[in-house]
Write a protein that holds these residues in place. Structure first.
Motif, PDB file in Angstrom:
ATOM      1  N   MET A   1       0.843  -1.194   0.000  1.00  0.00           N
ATOM      2  CA  MET A   1       0.000   0.000   0.000  1.00  0.00           C
ATOM      3  C   MET A   1       0.875   1.239   0.000  1.00  0.00           C
ATOM      4  O   MET A   1       1.859   1.307   0.737  1.00  0.00           O
ATOM      5  N   GLN A   2       0.502   2.194  -0.844  1.00  0.00           N
ATOM      6  CA  GLN A   2       1.286   3.417  -0.971  1.00  0.00           C
ATOM      7  C   GLN A   2       0.417   4.644  -0.667  1.00  0.00           C
ATOM      8  O   GLN A   2      -0.765   4.672  -1.030  1.00  0.00           O
ATOM      9  N   LEU A   3       1.031   5.610  -0.001  1.00  0.00           N
ATOM     10  CA  LEU A   3       0.353   6.874   0.260  1.00  0.00           C
ATOM     11  C   LEU A   3       1.194   7.994  -0.330  1.00  0.00           C
ATOM     12  O   LEU A   3       2.361   8.164   0.022  1.00  0.00           O
ATOM     13  N   TYR A   4       0.585   8.755  -1.237  1.00  0.00           N
ATOM     14  CA  TYR A   4       1.223   9.933  -1.820  1.00  0.00           C
ATOM     15  C   TYR A   4       0.698  11.141  -1.058  1.00  0.00           C
ATOM     16  O   TYR A   4      -0.511  11.406  -1.058  1.00  0.00           O
ATOM     17  N   HIS A   5       1.588  11.870  -0.419  1.00  0.00           N
ATOM     18  CA  HIS A   5       1.146  12.916   0.502  1.00  0.00           C
ATOM     19  C   HIS A   5       2.259  13.946   0.700  1.00  0.00           C
ATOM     20  O   HIS A   5       3.341  13.833   0.124  1.00  0.00           O
ATOM     21  N   HIS A   6       1.966  14.938   1.552  1.00  0.00           N
ATOM     22  CA  HIS A   6       2.995  15.875   1.993  1.00  0.00           C
ATOM     23  C   HIS A   6       2.750  16.176   3.461  1.00  0.00           C
ATOM     24  O   HIS A   6       1.595  16.311   3.886  1.00  0.00           O
ATOM     25  N   PRO A   7       3.818  16.293   4.273  1.00  0.00           N
ATOM     26  CA  PRO A   7       3.649  16.513   5.714  1.00  0.00           C
ATOM     27  C   PRO A   7       2.831  17.748   6.082  1.00  0.00           C
ATOM     28  O   PRO A   7       2.189  17.777   7.127  1.00  0.00           O
ATOM     29  N   PHE A   8       2.853  18.787   5.228  1.00  0.00           N
ATOM     30  CA  PHE A   8       2.133  20.019   5.543  1.00  0.00           C
ATOM     31  C   PHE A   8       0.714  20.037   4.986  1.00  0.00           C
ATOM     32  O   PHE A   8      -0.024  20.991   5.209  1.00  0.00           O
ATOM     33  N   SER A   9       0.342  19.005   4.246  1.00  0.00           N
ATOM     34  CA  SER A   9      -1.007  18.912   3.687  1.00  0.00           C
ATOM     35  C   SER A   9      -1.981  18.484   4.772  1.00  0.00           C
ATOM     36  O   SER A   9      -1.857  17.397   5.341  1.00  0.00           O
ATOM     37  N   LEU A  10      -2.971  19.325   5.055  1.00  0.00           N
ATOM     38  CA  LEU A  10      -3.944  19.041   6.110  1.00  0.00           C
ATOM     39  C   LEU A  10      -4.700  17.745   5.839  1.00  0.00           C
ATOM     40  O   LEU A  10      -4.900  16.929   6.738  1.00  0.00           O
ATOM     41  N   GLU A  11      -5.124  17.553   4.605  1.00  0.00           N
ATOM     42  CA  GLU A  11      -5.866  16.339   4.257  1.00  0.00           C
ATOM     43  C   GLU A  11      -4.974  15.100   4.376  1.00  0.00           C
ATOM     44  O   GLU A  11      -5.430  14.029   4.791  1.00  0.00           O
ATOM     45  N   SER A  12      -3.705  15.251   4.019  1.00  0.00           N
ATOM     46  CA  SER A  12      -2.762  14.138   4.167  1.00  0.00           C
ATOM     47  C   SER A  12      -2.583  13.766   5.632  1.00  0.00           C
ATOM     48  O   SER A  12      -2.462  12.588   5.984  1.00  0.00           O
ATOM     49  N   GLN A  13      -2.567  14.775   6.493  1.00  0.00           N
ATOM     50  CA  GLN A  13      -2.399  14.521   7.928  1.00  0.00           C
ATOM     51  C   GLN A  13      -3.550  13.682   8.481  1.00  0.00           C
ATOM     52  O   GLN A  13      -3.335  12.809   9.329  1.00  0.00           O
ATOM     53  N   LYS A  14      -4.752  13.935   8.003  1.00  0.00           N
ATOM     54  CA  LYS A  14      -5.908  13.153   8.456  1.00  0.00           C
ATOM     55  C   LYS A  14      -5.705  11.673   8.147  1.00  0.00           C
ATOM     56  O   LYS A  14      -5.921  10.802   9.003  1.00  0.00           O
ATOM     57  N   VAL A  15      -5.275  11.394   6.930  1.00  0.00           N
ATOM     58  CA  VAL A  15      -5.091  10.002   6.504  1.00  0.00           C
ATOM     59  C   VAL A  15      -3.923   9.356   7.246  1.00  0.00           C
ATOM     60  O   VAL A  15      -4.012   8.205   7.700  1.00  0.00           O
ATOM     61  N   ARG A  16      -2.834  10.092   7.406  1.00  0.00           N
ATOM     62  CA  ARG A  16      -1.668   9.527   8.098  1.00  0.00           C
ATOM     63  C   ARG A  16      -1.971   9.247   9.564  1.00  0.00           C
ATOM     64  O   ARG A  16      -1.513   8.257  10.125  1.00  0.00           O
ATOM     65  N   LEU A  17      -2.747  10.121  10.195  1.00  0.00           N
ATOM     66  CA  LEU A  17      -3.153   9.863  11.579  1.00  0.00           C
ATOM     67  C   LEU A  17      -3.972   8.583  11.671  1.00  0.00           C
ATOM     68  O   LEU A  17      -3.795   7.773  12.590  1.00  0.00           O
ATOM     69  N   ALA A  18      -4.874   8.394  10.710  1.00  0.00           N
ATOM     70  CA  ALA A  18      -5.692   7.173  10.683  1.00  0.00           C
ATOM     71  C   ALA A  18      -4.802   5.934  10.520  1.00  0.00           C
ATOM     72  O   ALA A  18      -5.003   4.914  11.195  1.00  0.00           O
ATOM     73  N   LEU A  19      -3.832   6.002   9.637  1.00  0.00           N
ATOM     74  CA  LEU A  19      -2.921   4.881   9.412  1.00  0.00           C
ATOM     75  C   LEU A  19      -2.130   4.552  10.679  1.00  0.00           C
ATOM     76  O   LEU A  19      -1.965   3.377  11.036  1.00  0.00           O
ATOM     77  N   GLU A  20      -1.648   5.588  11.353  1.00  0.00           N
ATOM     78  CA  GLU A  20      -0.872   5.370  12.578  1.00  0.00           C
ATOM     79  C   GLU A  20      -1.749   4.849  13.708  1.00  0.00           C
ATOM     80  O   GLU A  20      -1.359   3.947  14.443  1.00  0.00           O
ATOM     81  N   GLU A  21      -2.935   5.430  13.864  1.00  0.00           N
ATOM     82  CA  GLU A  21      -3.831   4.999  14.939  1.00  0.00           C
ATOM     83  C   GLU A  21      -4.315   3.568  14.736  1.00  0.00           C
ATOM     84  O   GLU A  21      -4.564   2.853  15.701  1.00  0.00           O
ATOM     85  N   ARG A  22      -4.431   3.141  13.485  1.00  0.00           N
ATOM     86  CA  ARG A  22      -4.910   1.781  13.195  1.00  0.00           C
ATOM     87  C   ARG A  22      -3.758   0.810  12.917  1.00  0.00           C
ATOM     88  O   ARG A  22      -3.973  -0.342  12.566  1.00  0.00           O
ATOM     89  N   ASN A  23      -2.515   1.319  13.056  1.00  0.00           N
ATOM     90  CA  ASN A  23      -1.328   0.459  12.881  1.00  0.00           C
ATOM     91  C   ASN A  23      -1.306  -0.266  11.544  1.00  0.00           C
ATOM     92  O   ASN A  23      -1.039  -1.477  11.474  1.00  0.00           O
ATOM     93  N   VAL A  24      -1.613   0.455  10.481  1.00  0.00           N
ATOM     94  CA  VAL A  24      -1.589  -0.106   9.133  1.00  0.00           C
ATOM     95  C   VAL A  24      -0.277   0.303   8.458  1.00  0.00           C
ATOM     96  O   VAL A  24       0.056   1.491   8.390  1.00  0.00           O
ATOM     97  N   ASP A  25       0.475  -0.671   7.981  1.00  0.00           N
ATOM     98  CA  ASP A  25       1.752  -0.391   7.313  1.00  0.00           C
ATOM     99  C   ASP A  25       1.513   0.159   5.908  1.00  0.00           C
ATOM    100  O   ASP A  25       0.585  -0.281   5.210  1.00  0.00           O
ATOM    101  N   TYR A  26       2.372   1.073   5.493  1.00  0.00           N
ATOM    102  CA  TYR A  26       2.252   1.653   4.156  1.00  0.00           C
ATOM    103  C   TYR A  26       3.592   2.224   3.734  1.00  0.00           C
ATOM    104  O   TYR A  26       4.473   2.474   4.564  1.00  0.00           O
TER     105      TYR A  26
END
Length: 267
Positions: A1-26
């Protein structure tokens, strides 16, 4: 699974938080929208909106934030198989959609010094035109993005657009304050995907220097903000990029790239 994002992107932060909180590797791929990397033909073919983030699992590509987060939740549910992770309640989902209704674009741009926004906007328009010549088969989609860029500039000059954006934000924060008077987190006493959606908005207010105006005056929201900043997911996804030298380094590097490419006319 791949995530294309940027650390300063607000929408990207939402998805990355979800991935970290659910312990999903990407696998993480940084795409800087300020330097126009999201306009590269390879990315544009995958996502003609050119918006971040984009989540890819094999041939399955998603670029709607709530759809990505719900997909992540399904993966986590299947992977856990022990009932440790439960599906989001109706209340959580309602909060997710309510938060997503607020578009941070105009509010954010209105709090950035105009000279920086104008410079970057002009640069990005030239990037779009350059990519259009490189990939003529995508010309129609690039024309749409070019039109959007001009429309955004025009709307930023309209006080009513900015006023509506702020009013929507205030209403959302007031509703969150009311809820937090009853529960520790947005949808109860456990951190949920509803909180995943709200935390990046509070982080955006803080990084814009607006914490006193929008957060501190709401006692329960201020307590909540202090609490969520202690979570490992926040520290990994947002905290390490928004504090100290790392934030300055990212901003300086981005600005230097934009200025250099403008000087050399390499778009």
């Amino acid at each position: 699974m791949q995530l294309y994002h940027h650390p300063f992107s607000l929408e990207s932060q939402k998805v990355r938080l979800a991935l970290e909180e659910r312990n999903v590797d990407y696998t993480s791929y940084h795409v800087n929208p300020v330097t126009g990397k999201n306009m590269d033909p390879s990315f544009f073919r995958m996502n003609p909106t050119a918006k971040l983030p984009v989540f890819q699992n094999g041939s399955h590509v998603i670029f709607n934030v709530i759809e990505i987060i719900q997909y992540i939740e399904r993966i986590a549910l299947v992977s856990s198989g022990s009932g440790v992770i439960t599906q989001s309640s109706k209340k959580v989902v309602e909060w997710m959609y309510k938060i997503q209704e607020w578009n941070p674009k105009f509010f954010t741009y209105s709090h950035i010094p105009e000279k920086y926004y104008i410079s970057v906007s002009k640069f990005l328009r030239r990037v779009i035109i350059a990519r259009m010549s490189e990939a003529p088969d995508l010309a129609t989609a690039y024309h749409t993005k070019l039109k959007e860029a001009y429309e955004t500039e025009e709307k930023l000059r309209d006080p009513q657009v900015l006023q509506r954006s702020e009013q929507h934000l205030v209403m959302l924060l007031d509703e969150a304050e009311t809820q937090l008077e009853e529960t520790l987190y947005l949808a109860g006493d456990e951190f949920t995907l509803a909180d995943v959606m709200l935390v990046p908005i509070l982080a955006r207010l803080a990084v814009l220097g607006l914490e006193e105006t929008y957060i501190s005056g709401r006692p329960k929201l201020a307590e909540y903000w202090m609490l969520v900043q202690q979570r490992p997911s926040y520290k990994k996804v947002i905290g390490k990029y928004f504090h100290g030298w790392k934030r300055r380094k990212t901003l300086l590097k981005t600005w230097c790239i934009v200025r250099m490419r403008c000087m050399l006319k390499r778009y």
